[in-house]
Structure formats: C-alpha cells, structure tokens
Design a protein around this motif. Structure first.
Motif, PDB file in Angstrom:
ATOM      1  N   ASP A 170       0.830  -1.210   0.000  1.00 28.75           N
ATOM      2  CA  ASP A 170       0.000   0.000   0.000  1.00 28.75           C
ATOM      3  C   ASP A 170       0.860   1.254   0.000  1.00 28.75           C
ATOM      4  OD1 ASP A 170      -2.373  -1.356  -0.073  1.00 28.75           O
ATOM      5  OD2 ASP A 170      -2.751  -1.240   2.083  1.00 28.75           O
ATOM      6  N   LEU A 171       1.947   1.217   0.770  1.00 27.83           N
ATOM      7  CA  LEU A 171       2.843   2.362   0.849  1.00 27.83           C
ATOM      8  C   LEU A 171       3.462   2.658  -0.519  1.00 27.83           C
ATOM      9  CD1 LEU A 171       4.278   4.417   2.702  1.00 27.83           C
ATOM     10  CD2 LEU A 171       6.051   2.708   3.060  1.00 27.83           C
ATOM     11  N   ILE A 172       3.915   1.621  -1.208  1.00 29.05           N
ATOM     12  CA  ILE A 172       4.507   1.801  -2.531  1.00 29.05           C
ATOM     13  C   ILE A 172       3.459   2.263  -3.536  1.00 29.05           C
ATOM     14  CG2 ILE A 172       5.588   0.571  -4.456  1.00 29.05           C
ATOM     15  CD1 ILE A 172       7.016  -1.147  -2.357  1.00 29.05           C
ATOM     16  N   ASP A 173       2.268   1.646  -3.508  1.00 26.92           N
ATOM     17  CA  ASP A 173       1.199   2.041  -4.430  1.00 26.92           C
ATOM     18  C   ASP A 173       0.808   3.505  -4.233  1.00 26.92           C
ATOM     19  OD1 ASP A 173       1.150  -0.460  -5.531  1.00 26.92           O
ATOM     20  OD2 ASP A 173      -0.605  -1.141  -4.392  1.00 26.92           O
ATOM     21  N   PHE A 174       0.792   3.930  -2.970  1.00 22.66           N
ATOM     22  CA  PHE A 174       0.448   5.316  -2.671  1.00 22.66           C
ATOM     23  C   PHE A 174       1.466   6.279  -3.275  1.00 22.66           C
ATOM     24  CE2 PHE A 174       0.748   8.892   0.486  1.00 22.66           C
ATOM     25  CZ  PHE A 174      -0.427   9.515   0.110  1.00 22.66           C
ATOM     26  N   ASN A 175       2.741   5.930  -3.147  1.00 18.44           N
ATOM     27  CA  ASN A 175       3.785   6.773  -3.729  1.00 18.44           C
ATOM     28  C   ASN A 175       3.725   6.775  -5.251  1.00 18.44           C
ATOM     29  OD1 ASN A 175       6.024   7.897  -1.700  1.00 18.44           O
ATOM     30  ND2 ASN A 175       5.170   6.026  -0.849  1.00 18.44           N
ATOM     31  N   LEU A 176       3.423   5.631  -5.854  1.00 14.06           N
ATOM     32  CA  LEU A 176       3.297   5.560  -7.315  1.00 14.06           C
ATOM     33  C   LEU A 176       2.113   6.390  -7.787  1.00 14.06           C
ATOM     34  CD1 LEU A 176       4.075   1.819  -8.119  1.00 14.06           C
ATOM     35  CD2 LEU A 176       5.561   3.806  -8.436  1.00 14.06           C
ATOM     36  N   PHE A 177       1.027   6.395  -7.012  1.00 14.33           N
ATOM     37  CA  PHE A 177      -0.112   7.236  -7.368  1.00 14.33           C
ATOM     38  C   PHE A 177       0.280   8.713  -7.368  1.00 14.33           C
ATOM     39  CE2 PHE A 177      -3.350  10.049  -5.517  1.00 14.33           C
ATOM     40  CZ  PHE A 177      -4.234  10.107  -6.584  1.00 14.33           C
ATOM     41  N   LEU A 178       0.999   9.121  -6.315  1.00  8.72           N
ATOM     42  CA  LEU A 178       1.393  10.529  -6.207  1.00  8.72           C
ATOM     43  C   LEU A 178       2.307  10.945  -7.357  1.00  8.72           C
ATOM     44  CD1 LEU A 178       2.116  10.903  -2.375  1.00  8.72           C
ATOM     45  CD2 LEU A 178       0.182  11.859  -3.646  1.00  8.72           C
ATOM     46  N   VAL A 179       3.336  10.156  -7.635  1.00  7.60           N
ATOM     47  CA  VAL A 179       4.279  10.532  -8.679  1.00  7.60           C
ATOM     48  C   VAL A 179       3.650  10.366 -10.059  1.00  7.60           C
ATOM     49  CG1 VAL A 179       5.423   8.299  -9.074  1.00  7.60           C
ATOM     50  CG2 VAL A 179       6.723  10.419  -9.285  1.00  7.60           C
ATOM     51  N   GLY A 180       2.703   9.423 -10.205  1.00  8.41           N
ATOM     52  CA  GLY A 180       2.008   9.270 -11.482  1.00  8.41           C
ATOM     53  C   GLY A 180       1.167  10.485 -11.811  1.00  8.41           C
ATOM     54  N   ARG A 181       0.493  11.005 -10.812  1.00  7.17           N
ATOM     55  CA  ARG A 181      -0.308  12.224 -11.012  1.00  7.17           C
ATOM     56  C   ARG A 181       0.602  13.399 -11.381  1.00  7.17           C
ATOM     57  NH1 ARG A 181      -5.504  13.512  -9.456  1.00  7.17           N
ATOM     58  NH2 ARG A 181      -5.964  15.723  -9.148  1.00  7.17           N
ATOM     59  N   LEU A 182       1.750  13.479 -10.697  1.00  6.09           N
ATOM     60  CA  LEU A 182       2.723  14.533 -10.981  1.00  6.09           C
ATOM     61  C   LEU A 182       3.256  14.408 -12.404  1.00  6.09           C
ATOM     62  CD1 LEU A 182       4.787  16.760 -10.209  1.00  6.09           C
ATOM     63  CD2 LEU A 182       6.220  14.927  -9.264  1.00  6.09           C
ATOM     64  N   LEU A 183       3.641  13.192 -12.797  1.00  2.00           N
ATOM     65  CA  LEU A 183       4.243  12.975 -14.110  1.00  2.00           C
ATOM     66  C   LEU A 183       3.271  13.296 -15.237  1.00  2.00           C
ATOM     67  CD1 LEU A 183       6.606  12.005 -15.814  1.00  2.00           C
ATOM     68  CD2 LEU A 183       5.794   9.671 -15.522  1.00  2.00           C
ATOM     69  N   GLN A 184       2.023  12.870 -15.103  1.00  7.75           N
ATOM     70  CA  GLN A 184       1.035  13.151 -16.140  1.00  7.75           C
ATOM     71  C   GLN A 184       0.852  14.656 -16.331  1.00  7.75           C
ATOM     72  OE1 GLN A 184      -2.619  11.025 -15.414  1.00  7.75           O
ATOM     73  NE2 GLN A 184      -1.546   9.085 -15.068  1.00  7.75           N
ATOM     74  N   ALA A 185       0.828  15.381 -15.220  1.00  4.08           N
ATOM     75  CA  ALA A 185       0.671  16.837 -15.314  1.00  4.08           C
ATOM     76  C   ALA A 185       1.912  17.482 -15.931  1.00  4.08           C
ATOM     77  CB  ALA A 185       0.402  17.410 -13.923  1.00  4.08           C
ATOM     78  N   MET A 186       3.103  17.012 -15.534  1.00  5.25           N
ATOM     79  CA  MET A 186       4.341  17.580 -16.076  1.00  5.25           C
ATOM     80  C   MET A 186       4.459  17.350 -17.588  1.00  5.25           C
ATOM     81  SD  MET A 186       7.234  16.691 -13.196  1.00  5.25           S
ATOM     82  CE  MET A 186       8.529  17.260 -14.299  1.00  5.25           C
ATOM     83  N   MET A 187       4.028  16.199 -18.054  1.00  2.16           N
ATOM     84  CA  MET A 187       4.118  15.893 -19.480  1.00  2.16           C
ATOM     85  C   MET A 187       3.254  16.830 -20.307  1.00  2.16           C
ATOM     86  SD  MET A 187       4.264  11.706 -19.421  1.00  2.16           S
ATOM     87  CE  MET A 187       4.335  11.576 -21.216  1.00  2.16           C
TER      88      MET A 187
END
Length: 287
Positions: A224-241
């Motif tokens: 859950d901890l890893i999935d939570f971090n992947l969710f956060l960085v995934g949201r960031l990456l999509q916006a940055m792109m």
C-alpha cells in the motif's frame, strides 16, 4: 577497443529498451522495461529490424513463434544489460553499496526495512540499501517507466520515515517557471503539500513522512505504501508531461484535473491518506 558484453545461459539481464521496433509484432510478448529476465539461450541472429547479423536472447518464461519452423524468434541482445553490470553502474553513480541493514533503530524500523527488502527481492525490483544504513532506494516499475524511490530513516522523535518518489523527467530551464507553478497548484489541492523540486538534479518528486511507531509494518502495508507513492508521482508525471510536451499552462491542467476527479469515481481522492494508517506529511524535506 570497446569491450564486448558476454552473454550466457542462466545469466540474469535487465531489459532496458522497450521502444517499439517493427519486428516486435512477431513476438508472443515483450518484457517490461526494467524487468529482470534469465537467459535461456544465446543464438546468432539476423535482426528483423536492420537485416544485420547480431546476437539474440531467448528468455526463461518466454516462448516465441518459430521462424520458418526452424528457429525461435529472439530478443536482440542490445536491448538488455547484464544485471551485475547494471548494479555495478548504480553503485558507482550513486555511491550505494551492498545491502546493509539499518543500525541503531527501534524494532519497527528494522522490521519495515526487512519487509521492503523482501518485497523488492520477490518482485525482481532493483534496490540498494544506503551505505550509512539509514535508508533504501529502488527503481519501481510503473506504467510510465521505472520510478526512482528513496526512503530514509530518521532519528527524529521516536523514528520517522521520509519517502521521495522522483519523476523521471528532468526539468529544462525554459520550463522551470511553469513547472514550479504547476507544483504550487498541485500542492494547493491537498490538505498536506506533497510535491517538491530537487534544484540540483532538476527533478520534481512527491514526498511523504510517516511516524514509524504509529504505523504497523506488514507485507500488505508495504505494498500500500509503494502504491500510494506511485499514485502521487504518477499524477505529478502526467501533469508535467502536459507542460513539457503539450505546451499547456499549469492553471488549465489543474482545472482539467479537478473536473476529472469530479467525474471519475474510480480515481482515488487527491490525498488518499486513509490507505495507510496514520500517514504523516508535515515535513517534505526530510532526508
């Protein structure tokens, strides 16, 4: 003279080049970028992409169609790197060392480190403990590519964990102002700010802190901890792109995200802290 890579049966290799090639269509399936594979056979090959002679690798767990009924289609060796070589490069570039357990910490911290190590090993994820024994780093496979995650253990209070998950896209000087504006607006969406920038590396990252004594370690909790971090960085990456490749403005991106969150009931809330009990995030600069 460039030293040639040695390939042999049973060797573990890391798949790096997942860019689409014409001959990929004949394969039964392709490895994921960052996946660790084991060589089943090394063969002389004629590349279906260039028509030139090369070496190809057949992999354990992968069975491709037969070409002309005589030989199996293989993966061009140049798309891989030996796992030992990759680990050596990582140690050289980041000053990581072999796995070292954390020292002088409470039992919960040591147990969390053990759960993280086990999870990475069982899922063939590249990782290294930090030389000082105060953290662990890994390259987590994600739909957008490997996400570098850096976890540090702190002596503050009764023991805190700081986690940084980095976007793999480096911020270019011409885009810096808009990216900083984007992170500011993303943070304003949240009860606890999560996004920062490493100015030396020009990389944006998501950040959380948690108090180890108020969090019960366990294998499911680690996932859950890893999935939570992947969710956060995934949201960031999509916006940055959208800024970097789409030329969009931060204000419009956030407006679209807000609209999507309202329509998509399957998407987790912007700050889904309830997935991890007692998650804390008051200090994104913990290192």
């Amino acid at each position: 003279m460039k030293k040639q890579t040695k390939w042999y049966c049973g060797q573990q290799v890391l798949f790096l080049d997942d860019r689409k090639r014409p001959a990929d269509v004949v394969m039964a399936r392709m490895p994921r970028k960052g996946e660790i594979c084991t060589i089943r056979e090394v063969v002389d090959y004629i590349s279906g992409n260039t028509g030139e002679k090369c070496l190809a690798l057949n992999l354990e767990g992968y069975k491709n169609p037969m070409g002309h009924g005589e030989w199996e289609y293989g993966y061009e060796a140049e798309r891989f790197v030996p796992l030992r070589q990759a680990e050596k490069m990582m140690r050289k570039e980041t000053s990581w060392s072999v796995d070292v357990p954390p020292q002088h910490y409470i039992d919960e911290m040591n147990q969390l480190h053990e759960y993280l190590t086990t999870h990475f090993e069982e899922n063939n994820i590249l990782f290294n403990s930090h030389p000082d024994g105060n953290g662990i780093s890994a390259a987590i496979p994600a739909p957008s590519g490997n996400v570098p995650i850096r976890i540090r253990y702190s002596y503050r209070g009764d023991g805190k964990i700081g986690i940084r998950s980095f976007s793999p896209i480096r911020i270019q000087p011409a885009q810096k102002t808009e990216i900083y504006e984007l992170l500011h607006r993303l943070n304003n969406q949240m009860d606890i700010p999560r996004y920062c920038v490493d100015p030396e590396a020009n990389l944006a990252y998501s950040s959380i802190d948690m108090d180890i004594e108020e969090w019960t370690p366990g294998e499911d909790q680690v996932e859950d901890l890893i999935d939570f971090n992947l969710f956060l960085v995934g949201r960031l990456l999509q916006a940055m792109m959208k800024v970097i490749y789409g030329g969009q403005k931060a204000a419009q991106i956030i407006e679209d995200l807000d609209a999507k969150d309202k329509k998509d009931t399957k998407t987790p809330s912007v700050d889904p802290s309830n997935r991890i009990n007692n998650l804390m995030g008051d200090n994104p600069e913990l290192n």
